[in-house]
Structures are given as C-alpha cells and as structure tokens.
Design a protein around this motif. Structure first.
Motif, PDB file in Angstrom:
ATOM      1  N   ARG A 273     -26.744   1.581  -8.606  1.00 58.21           N
ATOM      2  CA  ARG A 273     -25.958   0.404  -8.248  1.00 58.21           C
ATOM      3  C   ARG A 273     -24.587   0.430  -8.938  1.00 58.21           C
ATOM      4  NH1 ARG A 273     -31.257  -1.655  -8.945  1.00 58.21           N
ATOM      5  NH2 ARG A 273     -32.151  -2.413  -6.990  1.00 58.21           N
ATOM      6  N   GLY A 274     -24.547   1.015 -10.133  1.00 59.48           N
ATOM      7  CA  GLY A 274     -23.256   1.139 -10.805  1.00 59.48           C
ATOM      8  C   GLY A 274     -22.302   2.036 -10.032  1.00 59.48           C
ATOM      9  N   LEU A 275     -22.831   3.131  -9.482  1.00 52.19           N
ATOM     10  CA  LEU A 275     -21.991   4.012  -8.666  1.00 52.19           C
ATOM     11  C   LEU A 275     -21.519   3.283  -7.418  1.00 52.19           C
ATOM     12  CD1 LEU A 275     -20.796   6.788  -7.986  1.00 52.19           C
ATOM     13  CD2 LEU A 275     -23.010   7.399  -6.966  1.00 52.19           C
ATOM     14  N   ALA A 276     -22.407   2.482  -6.807  1.00 48.91           N
ATOM     15  CA  ALA A 276     -22.015   1.717  -5.620  1.00 48.91           C
ATOM     16  C   ALA A 276     -20.885   0.755  -5.946  1.00 48.91           C
ATOM     17  CB  ALA A 276     -23.220   0.965  -5.060  1.00 48.91           C
ATOM     18  N   ALA A 277     -21.000   0.031  -7.076  1.00 50.00           N
ATOM     19  CA  ALA A 277     -19.929  -0.897  -7.467  1.00 50.00           C
ATOM     20  C   ALA A 277     -18.619  -0.152  -7.712  1.00 50.00           C
ATOM     21  CB  ALA A 277     -20.351  -1.667  -8.711  1.00 50.00           C
ATOM     22  N   TYR A 278     -18.702   0.981  -8.388  1.00 48.95           N
ATOM     23  CA  TYR A 278     -17.502   1.778  -8.677  1.00 48.95           C
ATOM     24  C   TYR A 278     -16.834   2.233  -7.379  1.00 48.95           C
ATOM     25  CZ  TYR A 278     -14.634   5.585 -10.570  1.00 48.95           C
ATOM     26  OH  TYR A 278     -13.582   6.419 -10.894  1.00 48.95           O
ATOM     27  N   ARG A 279     -17.629   2.764  -6.433  1.00 48.03           N
ATOM     28  CA  ARG A 279     -17.056   3.270  -5.181  1.00 48.03           C
ATOM     29  C   ARG A 279     -16.463   2.130  -4.344  1.00 48.03           C
ATOM     30  NH1 ARG A 279     -16.172   8.200  -6.767  1.00 48.03           N
ATOM     31  NH2 ARG A 279     -17.945   9.623  -6.686  1.00 48.03           N
ATOM     32  N   ILE A 280     -17.069   0.960  -4.396  1.00 46.84           N
ATOM     33  CA  ILE A 280     -16.532  -0.167  -3.630  1.00 46.84           C
ATOM     34  C   ILE A 280     -15.158  -0.560  -4.184  1.00 46.84           C
ATOM     35  CG2 ILE A 280     -16.846  -2.635  -3.164  1.00 46.84           C
ATOM     36  CD1 ILE A 280     -19.859  -2.048  -2.954  1.00 46.84           C
ATOM     37  N   VAL A 281     -15.051  -0.687  -5.503  1.00 48.50           N
ATOM     38  CA  VAL A 281     -13.757  -0.999  -6.107  1.00 48.50           C
ATOM     39  C   VAL A 281     -12.758   0.110  -5.814  1.00 48.50           C
ATOM     40  CG1 VAL A 281     -12.546  -1.391  -8.286  1.00 48.50           C
ATOM     41  CG2 VAL A 281     -14.787  -2.421  -7.908  1.00 48.50           C
ATOM     42  N   GLN A 282     -13.191   1.349  -5.898  1.00 51.72           N
ATOM     43  CA  GLN A 282     -12.302   2.485  -5.658  1.00 51.72           C
ATOM     44  C   GLN A 282     -11.752   2.460  -4.239  1.00 51.72           C
ATOM     45  OE1 GLN A 282     -14.051   6.501  -5.290  1.00 51.72           O
ATOM     46  NE2 GLN A 282     -12.669   7.092  -6.967  1.00 51.72           N
ATOM     47  N   GLU A 283     -12.627   2.249  -3.262  1.00 53.13           N
ATOM     48  CA  GLU A 283     -12.179   2.239  -1.869  1.00 53.13           C
ATOM     49  C   GLU A 283     -11.293   1.035  -1.583  1.00 53.13           C
ATOM     50  OE1 GLU A 283     -11.780   3.383   2.149  1.00 53.13           O
ATOM     51  OE2 GLU A 283     -12.385   4.465   0.328  1.00 53.13           O
ATOM     52  N   ALA A 284     -11.645  -0.132  -2.156  1.00 51.68           N
ATOM     53  CA  ALA A 284     -10.833  -1.322  -1.926  1.00 51.68           C
ATOM     54  C   ALA A 284      -9.431  -1.157  -2.514  1.00 51.68           C
ATOM     55  CB  ALA A 284     -11.525  -2.540  -2.533  1.00 51.68           C
ATOM     56  N   LEU A 285      -9.339  -0.598  -3.732  1.00 52.87           N
ATOM     57  CA  LEU A 285      -8.026  -0.367  -4.334  1.00 52.87           C
ATOM     58  C   LEU A 285      -7.232   0.675  -3.553  1.00 52.87           C
ATOM     59  CD1 LEU A 285      -8.875  -0.387  -8.160  1.00 52.87           C
ATOM     60  CD2 LEU A 285      -7.667  -2.143  -6.847  1.00 52.87           C
ATOM     61  N   THR A 286      -7.916   1.697  -3.078  1.00 57.21           N
ATOM     62  CA  THR A 286      -7.238   2.724  -2.287  1.00 57.21           C
ATOM     63  C   THR A 286      -6.666   2.129  -1.013  1.00 57.21           C
ATOM     64  OG1 THR A 286      -8.697   4.437  -3.182  1.00 57.21           O
ATOM     65  CG2 THR A 286      -7.528   4.940  -1.136  1.00 57.21           C
ATOM     66  N   ASN A 287      -7.451   1.291  -0.328  1.00 60.97           N
ATOM     67  CA  ASN A 287      -6.963   0.645   0.889  1.00 60.97           C
ATOM     68  C   ASN A 287      -5.789  -0.287   0.590  1.00 60.97           C
ATOM     69  OD1 ASN A 287      -8.873   1.948   2.424  1.00 60.97           O
ATOM     70  ND2 ASN A 287     -10.328   0.259   2.376  1.00 60.97           N
ATOM     71  N   ALA A 288      -5.872  -1.013  -0.540  1.00 58.56           N
ATOM     72  CA  ALA A 288      -4.771  -1.908  -0.902  1.00 58.56           C
ATOM     73  C   ALA A 288      -3.491  -1.125  -1.167  1.00 58.56           C
ATOM     74  CB  ALA A 288      -5.162  -2.734  -2.121  1.00 58.56           C
ATOM     75  N   ALA A 289      -3.609  -0.003  -1.891  1.00 59.04           N
ATOM     76  CA  ALA A 289      -2.428   0.814  -2.176  1.00 59.04           C
ATOM     77  C   ALA A 289      -1.872   1.460  -0.910  1.00 59.04           C
ATOM     78  CB  ALA A 289      -2.777   1.883  -3.207  1.00 59.04           C
ATOM     79  N   ARG A 290      -2.728   1.727   0.034  1.00 59.97           N
ATOM     80  CA  ARG A 290      -2.292   2.415   1.260  1.00 59.97           C
ATOM     81  C   ARG A 290      -1.679   1.435   2.261  1.00 59.97           C
ATOM     82  NH1 ARG A 290      -7.109   5.387   3.738  1.00 59.97           N
ATOM     83  NH2 ARG A 290      -6.889   6.501   1.754  1.00 59.97           N
ATOM     84  N   HIS A 291      -2.278   0.263   2.413  1.00 59.69           N
ATOM     85  CA  HIS A 291      -1.852  -0.666   3.458  1.00 59.69           C
ATOM     86  C   HIS A 291      -1.005  -1.832   2.940  1.00 59.69           C
ATOM     87  CE1 HIS A 291      -4.478   1.492   6.163  1.00 59.69           C
ATOM     88  NE2 HIS A 291      -5.527   1.261   5.394  1.00 59.69           N
TER      89      HIS A 291
END
Length: 359
Positions: A273-291
């Motif tokens: 679950r820790g990896l899931a939380a990390y990947r969710i934050v990672q993808e959300a930040l990546t999308n924010a930086a991209r869009h």
C-alpha cells in the motif's frame, strides 16, 4: 481412458468376446460365425461413423443382438461379457441419457433369458455386472470431463494472471519513466535558461537531472526484475509512502512549487500500500507538472487508524473539455488493487486527485 481410446478399444474387446462366444456357444457354427461377424462389423462401423450419442445407442442394437444369439440358453458363455463392453463404450463416450437408454436395452437380453431359462444360475450376475459397469463408467466420464474443465480453467487463470502481471509492470514502468522525463525536462529547461548568466546553477540542474535519470533507471531495473526472480535479496527495494517526502523534494529542486503536508505514521501502510500511495502522488505530480506547469501544487497525506487519505491539488483554470487519461485510470486501478478507491477530476480551483487506502 479417453473417448478416443474407448472408441479404439471397444471393437477389439467385442471381437475378442465374440470369438470366445463362438467357441463356447451351443448354436450351429454358421449362425455363430455370422453373429460374430455382425458384431465385429457393426462395432467397427460405429467406432468410425457414430462415435457417441443417440446414433451410437441405436447402432449398438446389432452387436447386442449378436451377443444374445451367441449366449442363448447359456449364462456361462463369455460372450455376455460383451454387454459390459458395450455399456462401458456408451457410458464413456455419450451423455447420461444415452448411457441409461443403452443400459435398458442391454439388460433386456439377460433378463429375457433369465425369464425363459430360470434354471441357469448366472443371469443375475450379468445383470448386476452390466449395471455396475454403466454406473462406474458414467462417474469416470464425469470425472474426466471435470478434470478437462479444471485444466481449462487453470490455463485461463494462468493467462489472466500473466496479463494482470504485465499490466502491473507496465504501470510501474509508465510511472517511473513519466516522472523521470518530466522532472528531468524541468531541470534541463532551467539549465538552458541559466546557461549564459548563471553557469553554476545550470551545472547544478544538469547534475540533478543526471542523478534523477540514474535513480529512475534503477527503479526500472528493479521493476523489471520482479518478472525475473522471486528472491527479495536480488531485487532492489521499491519506494514506499515514507519516500513521498524525497519525491516532493525532487520536484521542488526542479523548480515546481509543491507544498507537502504529512500527518501520522506512513509506515503503517506497509510495502504494497505504501508503494501504491507513492505511485499515486508521483503520477499526480507528474501530470500537474506536465499540464499545469508553474501552478502551485498541494500534497496532503493523512495516515489514520483505519485508512490513509492522499490528496494532490494543483492550481490553474481547469479545461472544461479535459477528459481523464490513462494516467488517471492507472492511479484508480492502483488504488483499487490494494482495496482502496480514487477519484480525480477538475474542481473550481484547479484539479484534484484524492485516494483513500486502507491502513
């Protein structure tokens, strides 16, 4: 025995017992020989042209009649063993109604002989033996079909498991590479702007981009390594919720305005679950930086006793025509895979991703 094996063995067995019946019968030699020939010919024809079903049951009347002729008035004649062969043939290759109908026709022979010649002592044994053969072979056929169905189901489950594993690995690689490219581009862009006036800052940005690329490469190797070995000693450790702080810092070093708020003990999530939380934050930040480049982003992780809430909100004016992409679907699938849920979409102040994961 398989259905094909039954079709091949049944004519041979009937020929064998027909030959024994000729040797033991009280009938005249021509009648006995013609009966045996009819049994063998009919059995071979049925094996080729009517391997199962009602056509088989109808065609077996000829071999049954030949066996009755060979064993007439003589319960000790081994031609009656052919009834057991026919019962097994029908039960192993056809459905239950066909097998039971064939059994009724088969029992007519010894029962009729028993009624006409009650002094012969072996008729009851043939009735019981034929009925037992049918019952045993019906269960054997059902067991064989069950095994075939179980093997098919096992193969389908194995293929589904492989597909899910490929999808999971693809999601991991997508998140790692997407984050690495996005943040590296931010660093490279900063280095390009500062190259003439502030070469030291440009050099620092390039060094950070290089470091991030190497780190991401190690994560990709670790993720791909999951497909090659189950030995945890040989696998590089994957990030968990406690690494979210370092993740946010990497975006900050790239120039992104990210605010982080953490409450509670993130180690309670465990590795999965820790990896899931990390990947969710990672993808959300990546999308924010991209869009929504340059817009402020707020990350909040609250670890409670029952669940952990992860929210990522970025500023800017949401695009009314924006549609959820594969990144949002991937985050939702990742949350659901660990028993949680995720929602995401435009809000009046920007874009919001919220995940709730069990502790």
């Amino acid at each position: 025995m398989t259905e094909w094996g039954t079709r091949a063995a049944a004519p041979a067995a009937l020929a064998f017992f027909a030959l024994l019946g000729v040797l033991m019968t009280r009938q005249s030699t021509p009648v006995a020989l013609w009966s045996a020939a009819g049994i063998v010919a009919a059995a071979l024809a049925l094996a080729k042209w009517a391997p199962s079903g009602w056509r088989l049951a109808a065609g077996l009347v000829i071999p049954i009649a030949g066996l009755v002729v060979l064993g007439h008035e003589q319960s000790s004649n081994l031609s009656w063993m052919g009834l057991c062969v026919i019962a097994a043939w029908a039960a192993l290759t056809s459905a239950l109604p066909v097998a039971l109908t064939t059994l009724v026709v088969l029992l007519a022979g010894p029962v009729g002989e028993w009624a006409i010649h009650p002094s012969e002592p072996g008729w009851g044994a043939w009735v019981i033996g034929t009925a037992f053969t049918t019952i045993a072979c019906v269960f054997a056929r059902r067991l064989r079909l069950t095994v075939v169905e179980l093997n098919r189901t096992r193969a389908e489950l194995a293929e589904r498991s492989r597909a899910e594993e490929r999808s999971r690995i693809a999601g991991e690689v997508h998140d790692v590479i997407g984050h690495a490219l996005t943040v590296s581009l931010l660093h490279i862009g900063s280095a390009r702007l500062a190259l003439d006036d502030e070469p030291e800052e440009a050099r620092a940005s390039l060094v950070e981009a290089e470091r991030l690329a190497r780190q991401s490469l190690e994560e990709v190797r670790a993720t791909v390594g999951l497909m090659r070995t189950d030995d945890p000693v040989r696998m590089a450790p994957l990030p968990d919720a406690r690494d979210i702080t370092d993740l946010v810092d990497s975006f900050r070093r790239a120039g992104a305005a990210v605010e982080l708020k953490v409450e509670g003990d993130l180690s309670s999530l465990g590795s999965t679950r820790g990896l899931a939380a990390y990947r969710i934050v990672q993808e959300a930040l990546t999308n924010a930086a991209r869009h929504a480049a340059g817009e402020p982003v707020a990350v909040c992780v609250i670890a409670g006793k029952v669940d952990v809430t992860v929210t990522v909100r970025n500023g800017g004016t949401p695009d009314p025509a924006a549609t959820p992409g594969s990144g949002l679907d991937g985050m939702r699938e990742r949350a659901e895979s660990v028993g949680g849920r995720l929602t995401g979409g435009p809000v009046p102040q920007g874009w919001l991703v919220e995940a709730v994961l069990p502790s």
